[in-house]
Scaffold this motif. Structure first.
Motif, PDB file in Angstrom:
ATOM      1  N   PRO A 281      18.278   3.423 -11.481  1.00 19.75           N
ATOM      2  CA  PRO A 281      18.865   3.644 -12.810  1.00 19.75           C
ATOM      3  C   PRO A 281      18.308   4.869 -13.530  1.00 19.75           C
ATOM      4  N   THR A 282      17.119   5.358 -13.118  1.00 19.70           N
ATOM      5  CA  THR A 282      16.566   6.542 -13.789  1.00 19.70           C
ATOM      6  C   THR A 282      16.724   7.775 -12.911  1.00 19.70           C
ATOM      7  N   GLN A 283      16.768   8.919 -13.549  1.00 14.09           N
ATOM      8  CA  GLN A 283      16.846  10.187 -12.826  1.00 14.09           C
ATOM      9  C   GLN A 283      15.894  11.187 -13.441  1.00 14.09           C
TER      10      GLN A 283
ATOM     11  N   ALA B 221       2.765   2.104 -12.913  1.00  8.70           N
ATOM     12  CA  ALA B 221       2.261   0.715 -12.912  1.00  8.70           C
ATOM     13  C   ALA B 221       3.401  -0.291 -13.108  1.00  8.70           C
ATOM     14  N   GLN B 222       4.574   0.021 -12.559  1.00  4.76           N
ATOM     15  CA  GLN B 222       5.723  -0.886 -12.728  1.00  4.76           C
ATOM     16  C   GLN B 222       6.056  -1.678 -11.464  1.00  4.76           C
ATOM     17  N   VAL B 223       5.732  -1.104 -10.303  1.00 10.29           N
ATOM     18  CA  VAL B 223       6.263  -1.664  -9.048  1.00 10.29           C
ATOM     19  C   VAL B 223       5.768  -3.095  -8.785  1.00 10.29           C
TER      20      VAL B 223
ATOM     21  N   ALA C  96       0.852  -1.192   0.000  1.00 12.24           N
ATOM     22  CA  ALA C  96       0.000   0.000   0.000  1.00 12.24           C
ATOM     23  C   ALA C  96       0.885   1.238   0.000  1.00 12.24           C
ATOM     24  N   LYS C  97       0.534   2.208  -0.812  1.00  8.67           N
ATOM     25  CA  LYS C  97       1.341   3.431  -0.900  1.00  8.67           C
ATOM     26  C   LYS C  97       0.515   4.636  -0.444  1.00  8.67           C
ATOM     27  N   GLN C  98       1.158   5.503   0.336  1.00  6.91           N
ATOM     28  CA  GLN C  98       0.511   6.769   0.695  1.00  6.91           C
ATOM     29  C   GLN C  98       0.808   7.774  -0.413  1.00  6.91           C
TER      30      GLN C  98
ATOM     31  N   ASP D 141      -6.155   2.268  -5.875  1.00  4.83           N
ATOM     32  CA  ASP D 141      -6.087   0.851  -6.298  1.00  4.83           C
ATOM     33  C   ASP D 141      -5.632  -0.040  -5.141  1.00  4.83           C
ATOM     34  N   ASP D 142      -4.827   0.510  -4.224  1.00  4.06           N
ATOM     35  CA  ASP D 142      -4.341  -0.293  -3.088  1.00  4.06           C
ATOM     36  C   ASP D 142      -5.479  -0.562  -2.108  1.00  4.06           C
ATOM     37  N   ALA D 143      -6.447   0.372  -2.041  1.00  6.76           N
ATOM     38  CA  ALA D 143      -7.630   0.139  -1.204  1.00  6.76           C
ATOM     39  C   ALA D 143      -8.415  -1.043  -1.772  1.00  6.76           C
TER      40      ALA D 143
ATOM     41  N   PHE E  77      16.275   5.120   1.703  1.00  6.30           N
ATOM     42  CA  PHE E  77      15.271   4.737   0.699  1.00  6.30           C
ATOM     43  C   PHE E  77      14.812   5.944  -0.135  1.00  6.30           C
ATOM     44  N   GLY E  78      15.215   7.148   0.268  1.00  3.34           N
ATOM     45  CA  GLY E  78      14.743   8.376  -0.395  1.00  3.34           C
ATOM     46  C   GLY E  78      15.195   8.464  -1.846  1.00  3.34           C
ATOM     47  N   GLY E  79      14.371   9.062  -2.673  1.00  2.00           N
ATOM     48  CA  GLY E  79      14.721   9.289  -4.082  1.00  2.00           C
ATOM     49  C   GLY E  79      14.654   8.048  -4.926  1.00  2.00           C
ATOM     50  N   ALA E  80      13.958   7.013  -4.417  1.00  2.00           N
ATOM     51  CA  ALA E  80      13.907   5.736  -5.151  1.00  2.00           C
ATOM     52  C   ALA E  80      13.059   5.850  -6.410  1.00  2.00           C
ATOM     53  N   ASP E  81      13.537   5.274  -7.513  1.00  2.00           N
ATOM     54  CA  ASP E  81      12.665   5.113  -8.682  1.00  2.00           C
ATOM     55  C   ASP E  81      11.971   3.755  -8.525  1.00  2.00           C
ATOM     56  N   THR E  82      11.268   3.299  -9.557  1.00  2.00           N
ATOM     57  CA  THR E  82      10.479   2.066  -9.375  1.00  2.00           C
ATOM     58  C   THR E  82      11.392   0.846  -9.148  1.00  2.00           C
TER      59      THR E  82
HETATM   60  C1  LIG Z   1      14.589   9.297 -10.392  1.00  2.00           C
HETATM   61  C2  LIG Z   1      13.358   9.228  -9.557  1.00  2.00           C
HETATM   62  C3  LIG Z   1      13.404   9.791  -8.323  1.00  2.00           C
HETATM   63  C4  LIG Z   1      12.301   9.729  -7.521  1.00  2.00           C
HETATM   64  N1  LIG Z   1      12.382  10.290  -6.310  1.00  2.00           N
HETATM   65  C5  LIG Z   1      11.342  10.215  -5.487  1.00  2.00           C
HETATM   66  C6  LIG Z   1      11.418  10.767  -4.207  1.00  2.00           C
HETATM   67  O1  LIG Z   1      12.444  11.336  -3.819  1.00  2.00           O
HETATM   68  N2  LIG Z   1      10.341  10.665  -3.392  1.00  2.00           N
HETATM   69  C7  LIG Z   1       9.196  10.034  -3.810  1.00  2.00           C
HETATM   70  O2  LIG Z   1       8.227   9.960  -3.021  1.00  2.00           O
HETATM   71  N3  LIG Z   1       9.099   9.500  -5.028  1.00  2.00           N
HETATM   72  C8  LIG Z   1      10.144   9.581  -5.883  1.00  2.00           C
HETATM   73  N4  LIG Z   1      10.037   9.049  -7.111  1.00  2.00           N
HETATM   74  C9  LIG Z   1       8.805   8.383  -7.480  1.00  2.00           C
HETATM   75  C10 LIG Z   1       8.937   6.952  -7.049  1.00  2.00           C
HETATM   76  O3  LIG Z   1       9.845   6.272  -7.820  1.00  2.00           O
HETATM   77  C11 LIG Z   1       7.646   6.267  -7.254  1.00  2.00           C
HETATM   78  O4  LIG Z   1       6.664   6.905  -6.489  1.00  2.00           O
HETATM   79  C12 LIG Z   1       7.752   4.840  -6.800  1.00  2.00           C
HETATM   80  O5  LIG Z   1       8.839   4.215  -7.403  1.00  2.00           O
HETATM   81  C13 LIG Z   1       6.530   4.058  -7.105  1.00  2.00           C
HETATM   82  O6  LIG Z   1       6.239   4.134  -8.462  1.00  2.00           O
HETATM   83  P1  LIG Z   1       4.808   4.558  -8.879  1.00  2.00           P
HETATM   84  O7  LIG Z   1       4.300   5.623  -7.986  1.00  2.00           O
HETATM   85  O8  LIG Z   1       4.770   4.783 -10.316  1.00  2.00           O
HETATM   86  O9  LIG Z   1       4.008   3.226  -8.488  1.00  2.00           O
HETATM   87  P2  LIG Z   1       3.263   2.183  -9.404  1.00  2.00           P
HETATM   88  O10 LIG Z   1       4.231   1.278 -10.040  1.00  2.00           O
HETATM   89  O11 LIG Z   1       2.264   2.889 -10.271  1.00  2.00           O
HETATM   90  O12 LIG Z   1       2.519   1.428  -8.212  1.00  2.00           O
HETATM   91  C14 LIG Z   1       1.910   0.162  -8.406  1.00  2.00           C
HETATM   92  C15 LIG Z   1       1.622  -0.432  -7.051  1.00  2.00           C
HETATM   93  O13 LIG Z   1       2.856  -0.761  -6.402  1.00  2.00           O
HETATM   94  C16 LIG Z   1       2.731  -0.572  -5.000  1.00  2.00           C
HETATM   95  N5  LIG Z   1       3.658   0.465  -4.544  1.00  2.00           N
HETATM   96  C17 LIG Z   1       4.271   1.430  -5.260  1.00  2.00           C
HETATM   97  N6  LIG Z   1       5.069   2.185  -4.471  1.00  2.00           N
HETATM   98  C18 LIG Z   1       4.916   1.687  -3.215  1.00  2.00           C
HETATM   99  C19 LIG Z   1       5.453   2.046  -1.954  1.00  2.00           C
HETATM  100  N7  LIG Z   1       6.307   3.049  -1.796  1.00  2.00           N
HETATM  101  N8  LIG Z   1       5.087   1.310  -0.864  1.00  2.00           N
HETATM  102  C20 LIG Z   1       4.214   0.270  -0.990  1.00  2.00           C
HETATM  103  N9  LIG Z   1       3.677  -0.102  -2.163  1.00  2.00           N
HETATM  104  C21 LIG Z   1       4.021   0.591  -3.259  1.00  2.00           C
HETATM  105  C22 LIG Z   1       1.281  -0.154  -4.748  1.00  2.00           C
HETATM  106  O14 LIG Z   1       0.513  -1.304  -4.503  1.00  2.00           O
HETATM  107  C23 LIG Z   1       0.895   0.486  -6.079  1.00  2.00           C
HETATM  108  O15 LIG Z   1      -0.488   0.502  -6.321  1.00  2.00           O
HETATM  109  C24 LIG Z   1      11.107   9.103  -7.961  1.00  2.00           C
HETATM  110  C25 LIG Z   1      11.059   8.557  -9.218  1.00  2.00           C
HETATM  111  C26 LIG Z   1      12.171   8.615 -10.024  1.00  2.00           C
HETATM  112  C27 LIG Z   1      12.092   8.036 -11.401  1.00  2.00           C
END
Ligand SMILES: Cc1cc2nc3c(=O)[nH]c(=O)nc-3n(C[C@H](O)[C@H](O)[C@H](O)COP(=O)(O)OP(=O)(O)OC[C@H]3O[C@@H](n4cnc5c(N)ncnc54)[C@H](O)[C@@H]3O)c2cc1C
Length: 262
Positions: free
Chosen positions: A222-224, A127-129, A7-9, A37-39, A90-95
């Motif tokens: 890997p992405t920025q 929609a990658q995670v 679940a994501k906030q 969608d997580d709800a 964990f900060g600044g994480a991409d997918t």
């Molecule tokens: C280079 C880069 C830097 C970034 N820096 C930041 C940053 O500093 N701070 C920040 O908040 N975001 C940052 N982001 C965005 C962050 O990468 C995304 O929010 C995160 O990776 C999830 O991707 P999404 O939101 O597209 O999730 P999606 O892939 O669309 O999510 C699909 C599902 O995966 C699950 N999910 C996704 N994220 C989480 C989570 N964190 N915990 C639990 N479940 C989850 C949920 O069930 C969700 O419905 C950054 C992105 C990039 C590319």
């Protein structure tokens, strides 16, 4: 059976407005919510728990300390346990890095039969995670799930397609990503809210889940994002006028053709 829900906030993107003068996003006063969608994913897990006594529902998020408020909401809806993965590393994480962290957290929790995630988060919108977590956990994945039935150690699911659905049988443990058509999430109960504030939330940092600081957050991304900007406002609409219906329809068709829409 043990079901883990990711679940994501997220900021409520329906509440985000654009400053008409500066053209920038107004974030002040925007509430943080459980990603819609997580709800649906959590509701699906709770419905299975209602039907199958002995089922445990675990929620996990990666996020800052304030994400624990969203986890309490999940507990108040009926989840049994909540895990918060929170660390500056964990900060600044991409997918890629987000899924690495969540997969490491899930691995630490033993005997998970099913992982449920949302199809997509309304802020990152990639929609990658979900699929990446499945790949890291070596679990089969079905995305866009709009119906779930459990039979023995198999899940029989409907995968939403543009023009219908596919019926897929998948061995557990598996990961499913859920869409809003799956169900209507329940409300938190008063008793659930009271209880949720007494339940512990387990918080893990990078050491707890066995990841080095290089394997998570910005270091492992890997992405920025080089630049982000507010898209330009759409131009004004145009009324198509004419004296007869066929004249109006004719000019509409020629405009659509001109723009290669038809
Ligand atoms: C280079 C880069 C830097 C970034 N820096 C930041 C940053 O500093 N701070 C920040 O908040 N975001 C940052 N982001 C965005 C962050 O990468 C995304 O929010 C995160 O990776 C999830 O991707 P999404 O939101 O597209 O999730 P999606 O892939 O669309 O999510 C699909 C599902 O995966 C699950 N999910 C996704 N994220 C989480 C989570 N964190 N915990 C639990 N479940 C989850 C949920 O069930 C969700 O419905 C950054 C992105 C990039 C590319």
């Amino acid at each position: 059976m043990r079901i883990l829900v990711c679940a994501k906030q997220v900021p409520d993107t329906n509440e985000v407005r654009i400053d008409p003068v500066k053209g920038t996003m107004i974030r002040e006063g925007v509430p943080s919510i459980l990603n819609p969608d997580d709800a649906n994913a959590l509701e699906a897990a709770l419905a299975i728990k209602d039907e199958t006594p002995g089922t445990e529902v675990i929620v996990m998020t990666m996020g800052p300390p304030q994400a624990s408020e969203m986890l309490r909401e999940c507990l108040a809806m009926g989840a049994d346990e909540a895990y918060l993965l929170s660390d500056r590393a964990f900060g600044g994480a991409d997918t890629w890095a987000t899924s690495a962290t969540l997969a490491a957290g899930i691995k630490k929790i033993k005997k998970i039969d099913m992982v449920l995630a949302g199809r997509q988060a309304i802020d990152g919108d990639t929609a990658q995670v979900g699929s990446q977590i499945a790949q890291r956990l070596k679990m089969p994945v079905v995305t866009y799930v709009e119906d779930i039935k459990i039979e023995d150690q198999k899940a029989i699911v409907h995968r939403q397609m543009e023009d219908g659905y596919e019926v897929i049988e998948v061995e557990m443990p598996c990961l499913l990503t859920c869409v809003k058509e799956l169900n209507d999430p329940r409300y938190m109960s008063i008793g659930g809210i009271m209880q949720a504030y007494e339940q512990p939330i387990t918080t893990w940092n990078h050491e707890d889940i066995g990841l080095s600081p290089e394997a998570c957050g910005l270091n492992a991304s890997p992405t920025q994002v080089f630049r982000s900007f507010t898209p330009p406002a759409k131009g004004g609409g145009e009324m198509i006028t004419g004296t007869t219906v066929s004249e109006i329809a004719g000019s509409l068709v020629s405009k659509l053709k001109e723009k290669h829409i038809i």
